[in-house]
Scaffold this motif. Sequence first.
Motif, PDB file in Angstrom:
ATOM      1  N   TYR A 151      35.252  59.688  34.221  1.00 44.14           N
ATOM      2  CA  TYR A 151      36.317  60.222  34.327  1.00 44.14           C
ATOM      3  C   TYR A 151      37.299  60.285  33.827  1.00 44.14           C
ATOM      4  O   TYR A 151      37.578  59.529  33.444  1.00 44.14           O
ATOM      5  N   HIS A 183      41.943  55.420  40.727  1.00 43.66           N
ATOM      6  CA  HIS A 183      40.600  54.938  41.904  1.00 43.66           C
ATOM      7  C   HIS A 183      40.904  53.601  41.825  1.00 43.66           C
ATOM      8  O   HIS A 183      41.458  53.259  43.223  1.00 43.66           O
ATOM      9  N   VAL A 220      44.232  49.584  49.027  1.00 37.88           N
ATOM     10  CA  VAL A 220      43.070  49.757  50.133  1.00 37.88           C
ATOM     11  C   VAL A 220      42.531  47.406  50.686  1.00 37.88           C
ATOM     12  O   VAL A 220      42.917  47.413  52.081  1.00 37.88           O
ATOM     13  N   ALA A 258      34.786  66.946  38.883  1.00 37.12           N
ATOM     14  CA  ALA A 258      34.259  65.225  38.305  1.00 37.12           C
ATOM     15  C   ALA A 258      33.169  65.564  37.754  1.00 37.12           C
ATOM     16  O   ALA A 258      33.028  66.467  37.380  1.00 37.12           O
ATOM     17  N   LEU A 270      40.887  58.347  54.034  1.00 39.20           N
ATOM     18  CA  LEU A 270      42.379  57.825  53.943  1.00 39.20           C
ATOM     19  C   LEU A 270      43.367  57.947  53.298  1.00 39.20           C
ATOM     20  O   LEU A 270      44.741  57.933  53.442  1.00 39.20           O
ATOM     21  N   VAL A 329      33.758  51.601  52.093  1.00 44.10           N
ATOM     22  CA  VAL A 329      34.006  51.076  51.049  1.00 44.10           C
ATOM     23  C   VAL A 329      33.169  49.818  50.768  1.00 44.10           C
ATOM     24  O   VAL A 329      32.890  49.507  49.655  1.00 44.10           O
ATOM     25  N   ILE A 361      31.267  50.111  47.284  1.00 43.68           N
ATOM     26  CA  ILE A 361      31.120  48.230  46.583  1.00 43.68           C
ATOM     27  C   ILE A 361      29.754  48.238  46.568  1.00 43.68           C
ATOM     28  O   ILE A 361      28.949  47.853  45.114  1.00 43.68           O
TER      29      ILE A 361
HETATM   30  C1  HEM Z   1      39.293  50.791  48.900  1.00 48.79           C
HETATM   31  C2  HEM Z   1      37.982  50.051  47.117  1.00 48.79           C
HETATM   32  C3  HEM Z   1      37.660  51.744  46.697  1.00 48.79           C
HETATM   33  C4  HEM Z   1      37.584  53.039  47.295  1.00 48.79           C
HETATM   34  C5  HEM Z   1      39.090  52.961  48.977  1.00 48.79           C
HETATM   35  C6  HEM Z   1      36.784  53.808  46.097  1.00 48.79           C
HETATM   36  C7  HEM Z   1      37.098  55.479  46.692  1.00 48.79           C
HETATM   37  C8  HEM Z   1      36.284  56.110  45.881  1.00 48.79           C
HETATM   38  C9  HEM Z   1      36.450  57.198  45.172  1.00 48.79           C
HETATM   39  C10 HEM Z   1      37.428  58.654  46.682  1.00 48.79           C
HETATM   40  C11 HEM Z   1      35.293  58.401  44.939  1.00 48.79           C
HETATM   41  C12 HEM Z   1      35.348  60.215  43.887  1.00 48.79           C
HETATM   42  C13 HEM Z   1      35.451  60.120  43.012  1.00 48.79           C
HETATM   43  C14 HEM Z   1      35.822  61.955  43.033  1.00 48.79           C
HETATM   44  O1  HEM Z   1      34.726  61.931  42.804  1.00 48.79           O
HETATM   45  O2  HEM Z   1      36.521  62.257  42.848  1.00 48.79           O
HETATM   46  C15 HEM Z   1      34.632  57.277  44.257  1.00 48.79           C
HETATM   47  C16 HEM Z   1      34.144  57.137  42.728  1.00 48.79           C
HETATM   48  C17 HEM Z   1      33.656  55.905  42.305  1.00 48.79           C
HETATM   49  N1  HEM Z   1      34.395  55.195  42.958  1.00 48.79           N
HETATM   50 FE1  HEM Z   1      35.189  53.706  44.044  1.00 48.79          FE
HETATM   51  N2  HEM Z   1      36.370  53.418  45.455  1.00 48.79           N
HETATM   52  C18 HEM Z   1      36.976  51.965  45.852  1.00 48.79           C
HETATM   53  C19 HEM Z   1      36.657  50.882  44.760  1.00 48.79           C
HETATM   54  C20 HEM Z   1      35.214  50.837  44.183  1.00 48.79           C
HETATM   55  C21 HEM Z   1      34.950  49.204  43.950  1.00 48.79           C
HETATM   56  C22 HEM Z   1      35.110  47.630  43.680  1.00 48.79           C
HETATM   57  C23 HEM Z   1      33.549  50.038  42.799  1.00 48.79           C
HETATM   58  C24 HEM Z   1      32.671  49.128  41.347  1.00 48.79           C
HETATM   59  C25 HEM Z   1      32.171  48.534  42.327  1.00 48.79           C
HETATM   60  C26 HEM Z   1      33.952  51.653  43.109  1.00 48.79           C
HETATM   61  C27 HEM Z   1      33.067  52.365  41.526  1.00 48.79           C
HETATM   62  C28 HEM Z   1      33.344  54.060  41.694  1.00 48.79           C
HETATM   63  C29 HEM Z   1      32.579  54.758  41.513  1.00 48.79           C
HETATM   64  C30 HEM Z   1      31.227  54.419  39.904  1.00 48.79           C
HETATM   65  C31 HEM Z   1      32.465  55.937  41.093  1.00 48.79           C
HETATM   66  C32 HEM Z   1      31.883  57.127  40.883  1.00 48.79           C
HETATM   67  C33 HEM Z   1      30.763  57.544  41.305  1.00 48.79           C
HETATM   68  C34 HEM Z   1      30.193  59.108  40.945  1.00 48.79           C
HETATM   69  O3  HEM Z   1      30.452  59.399  39.431  1.00 48.79           O
HETATM   70  O4  HEM Z   1      29.556  59.514  40.892  1.00 48.79           O
HETATM   71  N3  HEM Z   1      34.476  52.195  43.417  1.00 48.79           N
HETATM   72  N4  HEM Z   1      35.525  55.806  44.466  1.00 48.79           N
END
Ligand code: HEM
Length: 180
Positions: free
Chosen positions: A12, A20, A27, A74, A99, A154, A158
């Motif tokens: 990204y 993010h 949150v 993406a 959200l 969430v 995670i």
């Molecule tokens: C409150 C905590 C979190 C929220 C609200 C959240 C929300 C999101 C959202 C909405 C996306 C989609 C992004 C997009 O495609 O535009 C995303 C992607 C992602 N998040 Fe989170 N996230 C959180 C915490 C975390 C944590 C702690 C990790 C690690 C373990 C993580 C790892 C990722 C990854 C790897 C992606 C990309 C997935 C992909 O490439 O398809 N996130 N997150």
Amino acid sequence: MSVAPQSYQQGYSGFAKSLHWIVALLVLTTIPVGVAMGQIEKAPFNLFNFHKSLGVLILILMTIRLIYRLMHGAPPEPYIPVFYQIAGSITHWALYVLLIITPISGAIANMYYGAPTPFFGLFEVPPFFTKNEDTANFIFARHRWLGFTVGALVCMHIGAGLFHYFIRKDGVLQRMLPGS
Ligand code: HEM
Ligand code: HEM
């Protein structure tokens, strides 16, 4: 089919990653504060105002993030089975929608309660609606469930991130980490 080497995958943008991780931190703070504020009678500072201010900031950042995501899309997915792709898309879009809806429901309920909506002591938005505690309580009940649903999603999200990193080792988590 083999999994592409992680270093070949595009992540990204820096802007998307920053938003993010900032929103993730907000949150993961506002949910426990939301739960604590009803339990602790004498908090060291106004936990209600802190919860509300964090929620307003999440709403602002998620609106910017949604517009940016719709405009820029993406990065290309690494190879992952269709089931994981669909599960990921549903969770991500549900998080975007929730959200935005959850803080709006909190702010509307708060206004029906007759309270202003604060923003970290910088300014307050006065209530737009005539006070009606029954309506406020009705919307607060929905707000709480929306908030708990965010918490559940969430946790799943995670868990999925850690599963991709430690078990599938498919480079999905790296897309959201600095340096990709
Ligand atoms: C409150 C905590 C979190 C929220 C609200 C959240 C929300 C999101 C959202 C909405 C996306 C989609 C992004 C997009 O495609 O535009 C995303 C992607 C992602 N998040 Fe989170 N996230 C959180 C915490 C975390 C944590 C702690 C990790 C690690 C373990 C993580 C790892 C990722 C990854 C790897 C992606 C990309 C997935 C992909 O490439 O398809 N996130 N997150
Ligand atoms: C993403 C943003 C938000 C999330 C995830 C969230 C989450 C939550 C959760 C989980 C609770 C329930 C706590 C419990 O019953 O143990 C709660 C309660 C509450 N929230 Fe939020 N909230 C958000 C934004 C807001 C906003 C923007 C406001 C107001 C401007 C607000 C005002 C309140 C109030 C006053 C309560 C207590 C309701 C009651 O006592 O019935 N929240 N929130």
